[in-house]
Motif scaffolding. Structure first.
Motif, PDB file in Angstrom:
ATOM      1  N   ASN A   1       0.824  -1.221   0.000  1.00 14.79           N
ATOM      2  CA  ASN A   1       0.000   0.000   0.000  1.00 14.79           C
ATOM      3  C   ASN A   1       0.856   1.269   0.000  1.00 14.79           C
ATOM      4  OD1 ASN A   1      -2.318  -1.617   0.112  1.00 14.79           O
ATOM      5  ND2 ASN A   1      -2.325  -1.617   2.352  1.00 14.79           N
ATOM      6  N   GLY A   2       1.983   1.193  -0.715  1.00 12.59           N
ATOM      7  CA  GLY A   2       2.869   2.341  -0.799  1.00 12.59           C
ATOM      8  C   GLY A   2       3.762   2.539   0.409  1.00 12.59           C
ATOM      9  N   VAL A   3       3.678   1.637   1.383  1.00  8.50           N
ATOM     10  CA  VAL A   3       4.481   1.735   2.600  1.00  8.50           C
ATOM     11  C   VAL A   3       5.681   0.793   2.489  1.00  8.50           C
ATOM     12  CG1 VAL A   3       4.526   1.388   5.097  1.00  8.50           C
ATOM     13  CG2 VAL A   3       2.467   2.311   3.996  1.00  8.50           C
ATOM     14  N   VAL A   4       6.880   1.348   2.605  1.00  9.53           N
ATOM     15  CA  VAL A   4       8.105   0.547   2.594  1.00  9.53           C
ATOM     16  C   VAL A   4       8.440   0.171   4.035  1.00  9.53           C
ATOM     17  CG1 VAL A   4      10.560   0.518   2.020  1.00  9.53           C
ATOM     18  CG2 VAL A   4       8.928   1.687   0.507  1.00  9.53           C
ATOM     19  N   PHE A   5       8.791  -1.092   4.251  1.00 10.91           N
ATOM     20  CA  PHE A   5       9.084  -1.556   5.608  1.00 10.91           C
ATOM     21  C   PHE A   5      10.218  -2.575   5.573  1.00 10.91           C
ATOM     22  CE2 PHE A   5       5.668  -4.006   3.697  1.00 10.91           C
ATOM     23  CZ  PHE A   5       6.055  -5.328   3.900  1.00 10.91           C
ATOM     24  N   GLU A   6      10.832  -2.807   6.730  1.00  4.29           N
ATOM     25  CA  GLU A   6      11.923  -3.780   6.837  1.00  4.29           C
ATOM     26  C   GLU A   6      11.959  -4.351   8.249  1.00  4.29           C
ATOM     27  OE1 GLU A   6      15.908  -1.791   6.750  1.00  4.29           O
ATOM     28  OE2 GLU A   6      14.702  -0.092   6.032  1.00  4.29           O
ATOM     29  N   MET A   7      12.935  -5.255   8.491  1.00  2.74           N
ATOM     30  CA  MET A   7      12.940  -5.997   9.759  1.00  2.74           C
ATOM     31  C   MET A   7      13.055  -5.090  10.978  1.00  2.74           C
ATOM     32  SD  MET A   7      12.161  -9.121  10.111  1.00  2.74           S
ATOM     33  CE  MET A   7      12.588  -9.268  11.842  1.00  2.74           C
ATOM     34  N   LYS A   8      13.757  -3.963  10.855  1.00  2.00           N
ATOM     35  CA  LYS A   8      13.904  -3.105  12.031  1.00  2.00           C
ATOM     36  C   LYS A   8      12.545  -2.613  12.544  1.00  2.00           C
ATOM     37  CE  LYS A   8      14.557   1.352   9.654  1.00  2.00           C
ATOM     38  NZ  LYS A   8      15.499   2.480   9.431  1.00  2.00           N
ATOM     39  N   HIS A   9      11.551  -2.527  11.642  1.00  2.00           N
ATOM     40  CA  HIS A   9      10.222  -2.062  12.059  1.00  2.00           C
ATOM     41  C   HIS A   9       9.484  -3.107  12.899  1.00  2.00           C
ATOM     42  CE1 HIS A   9      10.708   0.573   8.340  1.00  2.00           C
ATOM     43  NE2 HIS A   9      10.636   1.408   9.350  1.00  2.00           N
ATOM     44  N   PHE A  10       9.973  -4.337  12.873  1.00  2.00           N
ATOM     45  CA  PHE A  10       9.327  -5.422  13.610  1.00  2.00           C
ATOM     46  C   PHE A  10       9.317  -5.130  15.110  1.00  2.00           C
ATOM     47  CE2 PHE A  10       8.874  -9.934  14.995  1.00  2.00           C
ATOM     48  CZ  PHE A  10       7.840 -10.320  14.162  1.00  2.00           C
ATOM     49  N   ARG A  11      10.264  -4.298  15.555  1.00  2.00           N
ATOM     50  CA  ARG A  11      10.350  -4.027  17.001  1.00  2.00           C
ATOM     51  C   ARG A  11       9.646  -2.743  17.422  1.00  2.00           C
ATOM     52  NH1 ARG A  11      15.589  -2.195  15.252  1.00  2.00           N
ATOM     53  NH2 ARG A  11      16.241  -0.245  16.262  1.00  2.00           N
ATOM     54  N   PHE A  12       8.974  -2.085  16.469  1.00  2.00           N
ATOM     55  CA  PHE A  12       8.302  -0.830  16.777  1.00  2.00           C
ATOM     56  C   PHE A  12       6.793  -0.950  16.582  1.00  2.00           C
ATOM     57  CE2 PHE A  12      12.437   0.926  14.994  1.00  2.00           C
ATOM     58  CZ  PHE A  12      13.005   1.123  16.239  1.00  2.00           C
ATOM     59  N   ASP A  13       6.036  -0.163  17.363  1.00  2.00           N
ATOM     60  CA  ASP A  13       4.610  -0.007  17.072  1.00  2.00           C
ATOM     61  C   ASP A  13       4.451   0.666  15.714  1.00  2.00           C
ATOM     62  OD1 ASP A  13       3.094  -1.036  19.289  1.00  2.00           O
ATOM     63  OD2 ASP A  13       3.936   0.591  20.494  1.00  2.00           O
ATOM     64  N   GLY A  14       3.365   0.322  15.019  1.00  2.00           N
ATOM     65  CA  GLY A  14       3.111   0.998  13.755  1.00  2.00           C
ATOM     66  C   GLY A  14       2.786   0.042  12.628  1.00  2.00           C
ATOM     67  N   ILE A  15       2.276   0.587  11.536  1.00  2.00           N
ATOM     68  CA  ILE A  15       1.830  -0.218  10.404  1.00  2.00           C
ATOM     69  C   ILE A  15       2.997  -0.922   9.733  1.00  2.00           C
ATOM     70  CG2 ILE A  15       1.971   1.641   8.682  1.00  2.00           C
ATOM     71  CD1 ILE A  15      -0.806  -1.038   8.992  1.00  2.00           C
ATOM     72  N   GLU A  16       4.200  -0.314   9.755  1.00  2.00           N
ATOM     73  CA  GLU A  16       5.349  -0.945   9.112  1.00  2.00           C
ATOM     74  C   GLU A  16       5.676  -2.280   9.781  1.00  2.00           C
ATOM     75  OE1 GLU A  16       5.327   2.156  10.192  1.00  2.00           O
ATOM     76  OE2 GLU A  16       6.015   3.534   8.618  1.00  2.00           O
ATOM     77  N   GLY A  17       5.649  -2.285  11.109  1.00  2.00           N
ATOM     78  CA  GLY A  17       5.913  -3.528  11.831  1.00  2.00           C
ATOM     79  C   GLY A  17       4.827  -4.560  11.610  1.00  2.00           C
ATOM     80  N   ASP A  18       3.570  -4.107  11.520  1.00  2.00           N
ATOM     81  CA  ASP A  18       2.465  -5.028  11.253  1.00  2.00           C
ATOM     82  C   ASP A  18       2.604  -5.650   9.863  1.00  2.00           C
ATOM     83  OD1 ASP A  18       1.378  -4.389  13.720  1.00  2.00           O
ATOM     84  OD2 ASP A  18      -0.009  -2.892  12.905  1.00  2.00           O
ATOM     85  N   TYR A  19       3.007  -4.831   8.888  1.00  2.18           N
ATOM     86  CA  TYR A  19       3.205  -5.355   7.532  1.00  2.18           C
ATOM     87  C   TYR A  19       4.370  -6.347   7.486  1.00  2.18           C
ATOM     88  CZ  TYR A  19      -0.006  -1.978   5.324  1.00  2.18           C
ATOM     89  OH  TYR A  19      -1.115  -1.268   4.921  1.00  2.18           O
ATOM     90  N   MET A  20       5.421  -6.069   8.267  1.00  6.31           N
ATOM     91  CA  MET A  20       6.554  -6.999   8.305  1.00  6.31           C
ATOM     92  C   MET A  20       6.116  -8.345   8.872  1.00  6.31           C
ATOM     93  SD  MET A  20       9.783  -7.023   7.376  1.00  6.31           S
ATOM     94  CE  MET A  20      10.042  -8.756   6.961  1.00  6.31           C
ATOM     95  N   LEU A  21       5.285  -8.320   9.893  1.00  3.36           N
ATOM     96  CA  LEU A  21       4.753  -9.567  10.446  1.00  3.36           C
ATOM     97  C   LEU A  21       3.937 -10.314   9.402  1.00  3.36           C
ATOM     98  CD1 LEU A  21       4.120 -11.575  12.713  1.00  3.36           C
ATOM     99  CD2 LEU A  21       2.244 -10.050  13.424  1.00  3.36           C
ATOM    100  N   GLU A  22       3.074  -9.611   8.681  1.00  3.80           N
ATOM    101  CA  GLU A  22       2.272 -10.244   7.630  1.00  3.80           C
ATOM    102  C   GLU A  22       3.159 -10.932   6.601  1.00  3.80           C
ATOM    103  OE1 GLU A  22      -0.503  -7.652   5.740  1.00  3.80           O
ATOM    104  OE2 GLU A  22      -1.364  -6.917   7.620  1.00  3.80           O
ATOM    105  N   LEU A  23       4.250 -10.266   6.227  1.00  8.79           N
ATOM    106  CA  LEU A  23       5.150 -10.833   5.227  1.00  8.79           C
ATOM    107  C   LEU A  23       5.829 -12.087   5.745  1.00  8.79           C
ATOM    108  CD1 LEU A  23       6.529 -10.709   2.486  1.00  8.79           C
ATOM    109  CD2 LEU A  23       8.125  -9.010   3.420  1.00  8.79           C
ATOM    110  N   LEU A  24       6.243 -12.081   6.995  1.00  4.60           N
ATOM    111  CA  LEU A  24       6.879 -13.268   7.575  1.00  4.60           C
ATOM    112  C   LEU A  24       5.883 -14.425   7.716  1.00  4.60           C
ATOM    113  CD1 LEU A  24       9.169 -11.626  10.282  1.00  4.60           C
ATOM    114  CD2 LEU A  24       9.852 -12.577   8.073  1.00  4.60           C
ATOM    115  N   LEU A  25       4.643 -14.110   8.039  1.00  7.54           N
ATOM    116  CA  LEU A  25       3.616 -15.154   8.094  1.00  7.54           C
ATOM    117  C   LEU A  25       3.407 -15.766   6.705  1.00  7.54           C
ATOM    118  CD1 LEU A  25       0.982 -13.462  10.441  1.00  7.54           C
ATOM    119  CD2 LEU A  25       2.650 -15.229  11.040  1.00  7.54           C
ATOM    120  N   GLU A  26       3.471 -14.910   5.682  1.00  6.15           N
ATOM    121  CA  GLU A  26       3.387 -15.400   4.306  1.00  6.15           C
ATOM    122  C   GLU A  26       4.589 -16.279   3.964  1.00  6.15           C
ATOM    123  OE1 GLU A  26       4.095 -13.532  -0.083  1.00  6.15           O
ATOM    124  OE2 GLU A  26       2.817 -12.348   1.262  1.00  6.15           O
ATOM    125  N   ASN A  27       5.770 -15.900   4.454  1.00  6.89           N
ATOM    126  CA  ASN A  27       6.962 -16.737   4.272  1.00  6.89           C
ATOM    127  C   ASN A  27       6.759 -18.134   4.849  1.00  6.89           C
ATOM    128  OD1 ASN A  27       9.696 -14.286   4.755  1.00  6.89           O
ATOM    129  ND2 ASN A  27       8.201 -14.504   3.114  1.00  6.89           N
TER     130      ASN A  27
END
Length: 279
Positions: free
Chosen positions: A66-92
């Motif tokens: 959705n136009g939001v760029v995210f990476e592993m460092k966001h996994f440790r922060f509150d926010g949509i970037e960390g939520d998207y990173m979790l979604e991607l890992l679940l997909e993995n």
């Protein structure tokens, strides 16, 4: 132990087909690839058709949604970037389950040694591990540079497994002998060489730079690990990760040299196993 060499997707220097054909030709039967790529289904089918075994997938470390760029460092922060990173890992994890891949290797989320990871990191990690268990997949957390926080993962989640990256140890946290603490949890290896300079993660063929591979072999032997001697090495140009191999030799010469180096480490592992048995 068997030799494994990673396969890269989208490497213009040596195509995926060339890499795969070379591994088959030189007798390397084990590999790993990234868990997500536009060509993932295509290359995974080629691996299966060639008779190779994919030991694990390397988890995604970044993405965009959705136009939001995210990476592993966001996994440790509150926010949509960390939520998207979790979604991607679940997909993995789902992709592992789809192809019967037993292990997903996951990077930590970074941060400074003195920085306590917030609760949201552990909440997301709990969801990750629970989903993996449901899908029959093992999560192996890989050492990067922050030993303290990696150890906290295993304190809080004793069911987690470990991927030991000897290259990361020697260029990021050489004072930490991870296998002496986590060797009983190791399910995967990332073996490669570098100059042992801080953050110079070169992914070279073993014995081509400064890592002490007798120490590496000893730590593997003492851990009792008996899986694949997996090389996470890069075939790159001079000035890039990989030590300039592509400027000096063909991919076949490179892969053959890598296979022989891995077998040399295996011989040393077996030597140290016998020594330890006789003590």
């Amino acid at each position: 132990m068997e030799v494994g060499i990673m396969l890269t997707i989208g490497n213009e220097i040596a195509s995926f087909d060339e890499q795969l054909a070379t591994l088959v030709e030189i007798g390397v039967k084990r590999t790993f690839i990234t868990a997500r790529h536009p060509r993932h289904a295509e290359v995974m089918q080629k691996i299966l058709d060639a008779g190779l075994i994919c030991d694990n997938y390397h988890a995604s470390v970044r993405g965009e949604k959705n136009g939001v760029v995210f990476e592993m460092k966001h996994f440790r922060f509150d926010g949509i970037e960390g939520d998207y990173m979790l979604e991607l890992l679940l997909e993995n994890i789902d992709n592992c389950a789809k192809y019967g891949i037993p292990v997903l290797v996951v990077h930590g989320a970074g941060g400074k040694p003195e920085e306590e990871w917030p609760d949201v990191y552990y909440q997301r990690t709990r969801k990750l591990l629970d989903h993996a268990k449901k899908k029959g997949v093992t999560i192996a957390f890989e050492n990067l540079g922050n030993a303290q926080n990696l150890f906290q993962i295993f304190e809080k989640f004793p069911e987690a497994s470990f991927c030991w990256d000897c290259g990361h140890q020697n260029c990021n946290s050489p004072e930490t002998r991870y296998m002496q603490t986590l060797g009983n949890k190791v399910v995967a290896l990332h073996i490669h060489d570098n100059s042992c300079e801080y953050r110079k993660d070169l992914h070279m063929i073993p014995y081509d730079s400064k890592i002490d591979f007798d120490e590496v072999a000893y730590d593997i032997a003492k851990s009792g690990y008996d899986g694949t001697m997996m090389l996470e090495i890069m075939y790159g140009r001079e000035g890039s990760v990989g030590g300039g191999y592509a400027d000096r030799m063909s991919y076949k010469e490179y892969a053959t040299r890598a296979r022989d180096a891995a077998n040399r480490i295996i011989e040393r592992v077996e030597f140290f196993k016998k020594e330890l048995e006789n003590k």
